[in-house]
Write a protein that holds these residues in place. Structure first.
Motif, PDB file in Angstrom:
ATOM      1  N   UNK A 439      -3.157  -5.916   3.708  1.00  0.00           N
ATOM      2  CA  UNK A 439      -2.330  -5.126   2.798  1.00  0.00           C
ATOM      3  C   UNK A 439      -2.379  -5.768   1.416  1.00  0.00           C
ATOM      4  N   UNK A 440      -2.215  -4.931   0.379  1.00  0.00           N
ATOM      5  CA  UNK A 440      -2.258  -5.422  -0.997  1.00  0.00           C
ATOM      6  C   UNK A 440      -1.611  -4.403  -1.914  1.00  0.00           C
ATOM      7  N   UNK A 441      -1.030  -4.891  -3.012  1.00  0.00           N
ATOM      8  CA  UNK A 441      -0.517  -4.004  -4.051  1.00  0.00           C
ATOM      9  C   UNK A 441      -1.635  -3.693  -5.039  1.00  0.00           C
ATOM     10  N   UNK A 442      -1.586  -2.486  -5.647  1.00  0.00           N
ATOM     11  CA  UNK A 442      -2.579  -2.157  -6.664  1.00  0.00           C
ATOM     12  C   UNK A 442      -2.225  -2.859  -7.975  1.00  0.00           C
ATOM     13  N   UNK A 448       1.349   0.361  -2.496  1.00  0.00           N
ATOM     14  CA  UNK A 448       0.958  -0.614  -1.482  1.00  0.00           C
ATOM     15  C   UNK A 448      -0.097   0.018  -0.583  1.00  0.00           C
ATOM     16  N   UNK A 449      -1.195  -0.676  -0.380  1.00  0.00           N
ATOM     17  CA  UNK A 449      -2.276  -0.184   0.463  1.00  0.00           C
ATOM     18  C   UNK A 449      -2.376  -1.041   1.713  1.00  0.00           C
ATOM     19  N   UNK A 458      -3.850   3.383   4.406  1.00  0.00           N
ATOM     20  CA  UNK A 458      -2.646   4.118   4.034  1.00  0.00           C
ATOM     21  C   UNK A 458      -2.116   3.614   2.705  1.00  0.00           C
ATOM     22  N   UNK A 459      -1.525   4.533   1.941  1.00  0.00           N
ATOM     23  CA  UNK A 459      -0.972   4.208   0.635  1.00  0.00           C
ATOM     24  C   UNK A 459       0.533   4.472   0.668  1.00  0.00           C
ATOM     25  N   UNK A 460       1.318   3.470   0.297  1.00  0.00           N
ATOM     26  CA  UNK A 460       2.777   3.584   0.248  1.00  0.00           C
ATOM     27  C   UNK A 460       3.244   3.429  -1.197  1.00  0.00           C
ATOM     28  N   UNK A 461       4.367   4.068  -1.500  1.00  0.00           N
ATOM     29  CA  UNK A 461       4.997   3.884  -2.799  1.00  0.00           C
ATOM     30  C   UNK A 461       6.515   3.959  -2.626  1.00  0.00           C
TER      31      UNK A 461
END
Length: 485
Positions: A439-442, A448-449, A458-461
């Motif tokens: 996992x990592x932040x852009x 958050x990916x 998956x992409x979270x916000x």
């Protein structure tokens, strides 16, 4: 260059094992050390001065001194006793130890004026047992009775500074803070963070596949894009480390040297140095341009699962399946500090983008540390799973992803777990394929990916509709139980 392993015969190995067993059991390590009288007297004298210094002026019956031989007697702990007003028929003398009342408000009688050493546990239980109001009232009564004793003996009361007198009255006439119940520290209220929700899968803009780079012949375990050049670096279980030119989408360099699967890699932020870690229990430092191996960082006794770089010292941090974390000297290629607090494999390490701290993830705990010496800060407990990945943004949101598909979000400062996510697997996937591998932040740190075992990214916000009223912090000021580890 591979170092040759020295071979030993079976007889030699068995003999060494027998010798270690013999050395382990032949010594009687449990036998207590014999007590030295002189050392014991010195120890007790120091203990009296430091812990009971506030009551060394207490009166004692003169008949106790007569039994020991009149003027200037020496007590059992090496303190000299002096008679007050020689020749008078007084009942008291000043002594180095104390016939101290067993509690606040207890009169000094023939039974209570016996010279003895009260145990610390008994004194502390007495101080805790009395309520604050009663304790203060009783201490005032005791203090006045002591004054009466001094006046009865013809001795003026000793003057104390106002602050010290008040402190002694608050503490029942004793300056020893160890006898008072201390207020336990409490965890500060965590910062509120909005909950994160699943936004989309795959590409940030269109959700479509943009490019595939092929070349590895086994599982790819690590990828990183350089911020100093148009290069992408990758490593995998095929023992290969590759440098890709993103302008031509092809491999331009290989870095050979690892003897087993390469589990992770990272780029130094200020110099052209690549660091990789491997199942061969080593981490290697590479010159990006010349492909030369600058250092081989040896010291771990099991697979090295993660590696991170930073510009400040220590510039390299590794976590291993041998349960240790090592902080390395980049110039010397040697270990600066070894952290042995974890009890299980350390598979993830993350550096805070603004603070001089970092965190490590293991099935036993997530732990926070302070650079440069790796001083322990706190445990983040509750994510009971094999933690594969950690990520943190500048807002203090720490994310931990585990092998069972669960993702926990934490407040970095307080260690409060404000959200838990367990995303459903894609249709057609097994429930066991819900693990989170990375996992990592852009770059904006607003998304958050996660890379997961069900073959999805998956992409979270953050949830824009959430407020502190609709999603309050379920927090109580619990007492911190700080364990060393």
């Amino acid at each position: 260059m591979v170092e040759e392993v020295q071979k030993h015969s079976v007889h030699t190995l068995v003999f060494r094992s027998l010798k270690r067993t013999h050395d382990m059991f032949v010594a009687d390590n449990a036998k207590p050390v014999s007590l030295d009288d002189r050392s014991h007297k010195v120890k007790m004298a120091v203990k009296l001065r430091t812990e009971y210094g506030s009551v060394l002026h207490m009166p004692v019956l003169k008949e106790n001194a007569r039994e020991k031989g009149a003027h200037g007697v020496i007590d059992s702990y090496g303190h000299k006793q002096y008679l007050q007003n020689q020749g008078d028929d007084d009942e008291y003398l000043i002594t180095g130890t104390h016939p101290y009342p067993p509690g606040p408000g207890v009169a000094l009688t023939a039974d209570t004026k016996i010279q003895r050493m009260p145990s610390e546990s008994a004194a502390q239980s007495l101080a805790v047992a009395l309520p604050p109001s009663q304790s203060k009232m009783e201490s005032n009564r005791t203090a006045s009775s002591i004054g009466d004793i001094y006046r009865h003996a013809g001795i003026p009361e000793r003057s104390q500074p106002p602050g010290l007198t008040l402190a002694m009255m608050e503490a029942g006439g004793n300056k020893n803070s160890a006898l008072m119940a201390k207020k336990a520290p409490t965890m500060p209220k965590p910062q509120w963070h909005p909950p994160w929700k699943l936004y989309r899968i795959w590409d940030l803009a269109s959700g479509k596949l943009k490019l595939s780079l092929t070349g590895h012949i086994s599982t790819v375990r690590g990828v990183i894009v350089s911020g100093r050049s148009p290069y992408l670096f990758s490593c995998g279980e095929d023992k290969q480390v590759k440098c890709w030119d993103l302008e031509y989408n092809k491999v331009i360099r290989h870095y050979h040297g690892h003897l087993s699967a390469v589990y992770g890699l990272d780029l130094h932020p200020t110099i052209d140095v690549l660091v990789t870690c491997s199942r061969d229990s080593t981490a290697r430092i590479w010159d990006v341009r010349t492909k030369a191996s600058v250092h081989t960082l040896a010291g771990h006794t099991n697979a090295v699962a993660t590696v991170k770089c930073q510009a400040a010292e220590p510039q390299i941090i590794t976590g291993s399946h041998d349960t240790t974390i090592r902080l390395w000297d980049l110039v010397g290629g040697k270990t600066r500090v070894t952290l042995t607090n974890h009890k299980k494999s350390v598979r993830a390490v993350v550096l805070h983008p603004r603070q001089y701290t970092f965190a490590s993830g293991s099935p036993d705990n997530i732990k926070q540390w302070k650079f440069p010496d790796g001083n322990f800060i706190q445990n983040l407990s509750g994510h009971s799973a094999i933690i594969n990945t950690l990520a943190v943004n500048s807002d203090g949101v720490l994310v931990s992803g585990a092998d069972n598909g669960t993702m926990h979000l934490w407040d970095w400062r307080t260690g409060y777990n404000f959200q838990r996510v367990h995303a459903a697997v894609q249709p057609g996937s097994l429930d066991s394929e819900s693990g989170i591998f990375a996992c990592a932040f852009d770059q904006s740190e607003s998304r958050l990916l996660t890379a997961e075992a069900d073959k999805t990214i998956k992409v979270y916000r953050e949830d824009d509709t959430a407020t502190e009223e609709t999603h309050p912090v379920n927090w109580k000021p619990e007492i911190i139980k700080r364990k060393r580890f």
